[in-house]
Scaffold this motif. Structure first.
Motif, mmCIF file in Angstrom:
data_model
loop_
_atom_site.group_PDB
_atom_site.id
_atom_site.type_symbol
_atom_site.label_atom_id
_atom_site.label_comp_id
_atom_site.label_asym_id
_atom_site.label_seq_id
_atom_site.Cartn_x
_atom_site.Cartn_y
_atom_site.Cartn_z
ATOM 1 N N LEU A 76 0.844 -1.197 0.000
ATOM 2 C CA LEU A 76 0.000 0.000 0.000
ATOM 3 C C LEU A 76 0.880 1.248 0.000
ATOM 4 C CD1 LEU A 76 -2.992 0.641 2.430
ATOM 5 C CD2 LEU A 76 -1.312 2.390 1.945
ATOM 6 N N ILE A 77 1.886 1.250 0.859
ATOM 7 C CA ILE A 77 2.788 2.398 0.963
ATOM 8 C C ILE A 77 3.532 2.617 -0.343
ATOM 9 C CG2 ILE A 77 4.869 3.269 2.118
ATOM 10 C CD1 ILE A 77 3.892 1.742 4.626
ATOM 11 N N GLU A 78 4.027 1.529 -0.914
ATOM 12 C CA GLU A 78 4.782 1.628 -2.163
ATOM 13 C C GLU A 78 3.920 2.191 -3.290
ATOM 14 O OE1 GLU A 78 7.337 -1.258 -5.202
ATOM 15 O OE2 GLU A 78 6.521 -2.063 -3.341
ATOM 16 N N LYS A 79 2.688 1.703 -3.395
ATOM 17 C CA LYS A 79 1.801 2.164 -4.458
ATOM 18 C C LYS A 79 1.434 3.631 -4.290
ATOM 19 C CE LYS A 79 -0.365 -2.335 -5.320
ATOM 20 N NZ LYS A 79 -1.613 -3.133 -5.191
ATOM 21 N N THR A 80 1.202 4.049 -3.048
ATOM 22 C CA THR A 80 0.746 5.415 -2.799
ATOM 23 C C THR A 80 1.878 6.426 -2.899
ATOM 24 O OG1 THR A 80 -0.934 4.524 -1.299
ATOM 25 C CG2 THR A 80 -0.541 6.884 -1.207
ATOM 26 N N GLU A 81 3.053 6.070 -2.401
ATOM 27 C CA GLU A 81 4.180 7.003 -2.421
ATOM 28 C C GLU A 81 4.488 7.478 -3.838
ATOM 29 O OE1 GLU A 81 7.203 6.243 1.303
ATOM 30 O OE2 GLU A 81 7.315 4.869 -0.400
ATOM 31 N N GLY A 82 4.406 6.575 -4.792
ATOM 32 C CA GLY A 82 4.736 6.942 -6.160
ATOM 33 C C GLY A 82 3.714 7.843 -6.825
ATOM 34 N N ARG A 83 2.562 8.017 -6.174
ATOM 35 C CA ARG A 83 1.482 8.799 -6.783
ATOM 36 C C ARG A 83 1.245 10.137 -6.092
ATOM 37 N NH1 ARG A 83 -3.718 5.305 -7.433
ATOM 38 N NH2 ARG A 83 -4.023 6.653 -9.221
ATOM 39 N N VAL A 84 1.983 10.393 -5.021
ATOM 40 C CA VAL A 84 1.742 11.615 -4.249
ATOM 41 C C VAL A 84 1.866 12.859 -5.117
ATOM 42 C CG1 VAL A 84 2.651 13.062 -2.399
ATOM 43 C CG2 VAL A 84 2.351 10.619 -2.026
ATOM 44 N N TYR A 85 2.847 12.864 -6.011
ATOM 45 C CA TYR A 85 3.059 14.042 -6.850
ATOM 46 C C TYR A 85 2.647 13.800 -8.299
ATOM 47 C CZ TYR A 85 5.534 15.697 -2.784
ATOM 48 O OH TYR A 85 5.841 16.085 -1.508
ATOM 49 N N ASP A 86 1.700 12.884 -8.495
ATOM 50 C CA ASP A 86 1.160 12.636 -9.828
ATOM 51 C C ASP A 86 0.224 13.786 -10.195
ATOM 52 O OD1 ASP A 86 -0.119 11.775 -12.106
ATOM 53 O OD2 ASP A 86 -0.349 9.708 -11.419
ATOM 54 N N LEU A 87 0.637 14.589 -11.149
ATOM 55 C CA LEU A 87 -0.118 15.787 -11.501
ATOM 56 C C LEU A 87 -1.435 15.476 -12.201
ATOM 57 C CD1 LEU A 87 2.777 18.109 -12.741
ATOM 58 C CD2 LEU A 87 1.766 17.961 -10.471
ATOM 59 N N ASP A 88 -1.586 14.234 -12.674
ATOM 60 C CA ASP A 88 -2.822 13.865 -13.369
ATOM 61 C C ASP A 88 -3.938 13.473 -12.404
ATOM 62 O OD1 ASP A 88 -1.661 14.280 -15.846
ATOM 63 O OD2 ASP A 88 -0.864 12.235 -15.932
ATOM 64 N N LEU A 89 -3.618 13.325 -11.130
ATOM 65 C CA LEU A 89 -4.616 12.956 -10.127
ATOM 66 C C LEU A 89 -4.644 14.006 -9.020
ATOM 67 C CD1 LEU A 89 -3.820 9.149 -9.735
ATOM 68 C CD2 LEU A 89 -5.745 10.153 -10.957
ATOM 69 N N ASP A 90 -5.846 14.268 -8.491
ATOM 70 C CA ASP A 90 -5.907 15.221 -7.389
ATOM 71 C C ASP A 90 -5.760 14.488 -6.062
ATOM 72 O OD1 ASP A 90 -8.401 14.123 -6.700
ATOM 73 O OD2 ASP A 90 -9.488 15.614 -7.872
ATOM 74 N N ALA A 91 -5.492 15.245 -5.007
ATOM 75 C CA ALA A 91 -5.239 14.669 -3.689
ATOM 76 C C ALA A 91 -6.425 13.857 -3.198
ATOM 77 C CB ALA A 91 -4.888 15.772 -2.693
ATOM 78 N N SER A 92 -7.639 14.327 -3.475
ATOM 79 C CA SER A 92 -8.839 13.625 -3.017
ATOM 80 C C SER A 92 -8.917 12.220 -3.605
ATOM 81 C CB SER A 92 -10.098 14.411 -3.406
ATOM 82 O OG SER A 92 -10.132 15.663 -2.764
ATOM 83 N N GLN A 93 -8.599 12.099 -4.875
ATOM 84 C CA GLN A 93 -8.669 10.800 -5.541
ATOM 85 C C GLN A 93 -7.636 9.836 -4.981
ATOM 86 O OE1 GLN A 93 -8.508 11.013 -9.811
ATOM 87 N NE2 GLN A 93 -8.482 8.795 -10.084
ATOM 88 N N ILE A 94 -6.405 10.332 -4.771
ATOM 89 C CA ILE A 94 -5.357 9.464 -4.238
ATOM 90 C C ILE A 94 -5.679 9.041 -2.807
ATOM 91 C CG2 ILE A 94 -2.893 9.254 -3.735
ATOM 92 C CD1 ILE A 94 -2.369 11.377 -5.843
ATOM 93 N N ILE A 95 -6.182 9.968 -2.000
ATOM 94 C CA ILE A 95 -6.552 9.635 -0.624
ATOM 95 C C ILE A 95 -7.652 8.584 -0.609
ATOM 96 C CG2 ILE A 95 -7.738 10.525 1.431
ATOM 97 C CD1 ILE A 95 -6.108 13.068 1.161
ATOM 98 N N SER A 96 -8.643 8.749 -1.455
ATOM 99 C CA SER A 96 -9.748 7.779 -1.512
ATOM 100 C C SER A 96 -9.228 6.386 -1.824
ATOM 101 C CB SER A 96 -10.783 8.203 -2.554
ATOM 102 O OG SER A 96 -11.404 9.414 -2.183
ATOM 103 N N GLU A 97 -8.345 6.299 -2.810
ATOM 104 C CA GLU A 97 -7.807 4.996 -3.194
ATOM 105 C C GLU A 97 -6.913 4.425 -2.098
ATOM 106 O OE1 GLU A 97 -5.925 5.528 -6.958
ATOM 107 O OE2 GLU A 97 -7.786 6.069 -7.989
#
Length: 225
Positions: A76-97
């Motif tokens: 979970l940590i590995e998948k999320t860490e790589g997406r924290v600064y993904d400009l194509d997704l907003d913070a709400s979407q990443i947090i939800s996932e």
């Protein structure tokens, strides 16, 4: 010089293997016996080391159960860490996932989750920066999840999506701890039910507008005598 370097690498490898054996043994015993009935002596025995060796790696049972939980949330940590600064997704979407993955893990590993929840009642969730040694930080686990969650909250605040008055560190620790306690207290809850419950509570709370402070002199304006 090369011989000295070889010995150092061998020692580091042995230490890493011992640490992994301890964490694995702890995870198995916490899942089987729970928080109260798992002793450090039992963990050391199952890992094939002495108690002093265990204490050389982990200073307390609390630290050990947190590292054990780190094993089950590592992906979970590995998948999320790589997406924290993904400009194509907003913070709400990443947090939800991220929350959906965390809830799923918490429910599926309920016995271990209950052990961690019991530990949290004795010692509060702390951020990764507060660990004394770097190896504890590298183990990840709940502090790492809380830190990622907190960073995403800060990003959401900068994007204007979240309440700007939120204290990201406290809010992230509050919700991560709450998910663990909810899972422990609702033994028959399903993954789907838990996901719906958590998202329906957390996301609106992050997006809620700041509560304005009313003038004390106006407090009773709308009350009839």
């Amino acid at each position: 010089m090369e011989h000295q370097g070889f010995r150092q690498r061998a020692a580091e490898t042995k230490r890493a293997r011992t640490r992994l054996a301890l964490v694995t043994a702890a995870r198995e015993l916490f899942e089987e016996r729970g928080w109260r009935d798992t002793r450090l002596e039992d963990v050391a025995k199952q890992a094939g080391v002495s108690v002093p060796t265990l204490r050389n790696h982990f200073k307390s049972k609390y630290a050990l159960v947190m590292r054990a939980y780190g094993q089950v949330v590592a992906s979970l940590i590995e998948k999320t860490e790589g997406r924290v600064y993904d400009l194509d997704l907003d913070a709400s979407q990443i947090i939800s996932e991220m929350l959906k993955m965390f809830v799923s893990t918490a429910v599926k590993k309920r016995q271990l989750t209950m052990a961690v929840a019991a530990a949290l009642l004795e010692e509060p969730l702390i951020s990764s920066e507060e660990f004394e040694d770097i190896e504890a930080v590298k183990d990840g686990g709940l502090p790492a999840i809380a830190a990622i969650f907190g960073e995403l909250i800060e990003i959401g605040k900068r994007e204007g999506a979240f309440n700007p008055e939120l204290n990201a560190d406290r809010v992230s620790a509050y919700h991560i701890s709450g998910i663990l306690l909810m899972t422990a207290m609702n033994y028959d809850i399903t993954v789907e039910e838990a996901e719906r419950l958590v998202l329906s509570q957390v996301m609106p709370a992050l997006k809620a507008a700041p509560v304005s402070r009313a003038d004390p002199d106006d407090e009773f304006d709308d009350m009839s005598v």
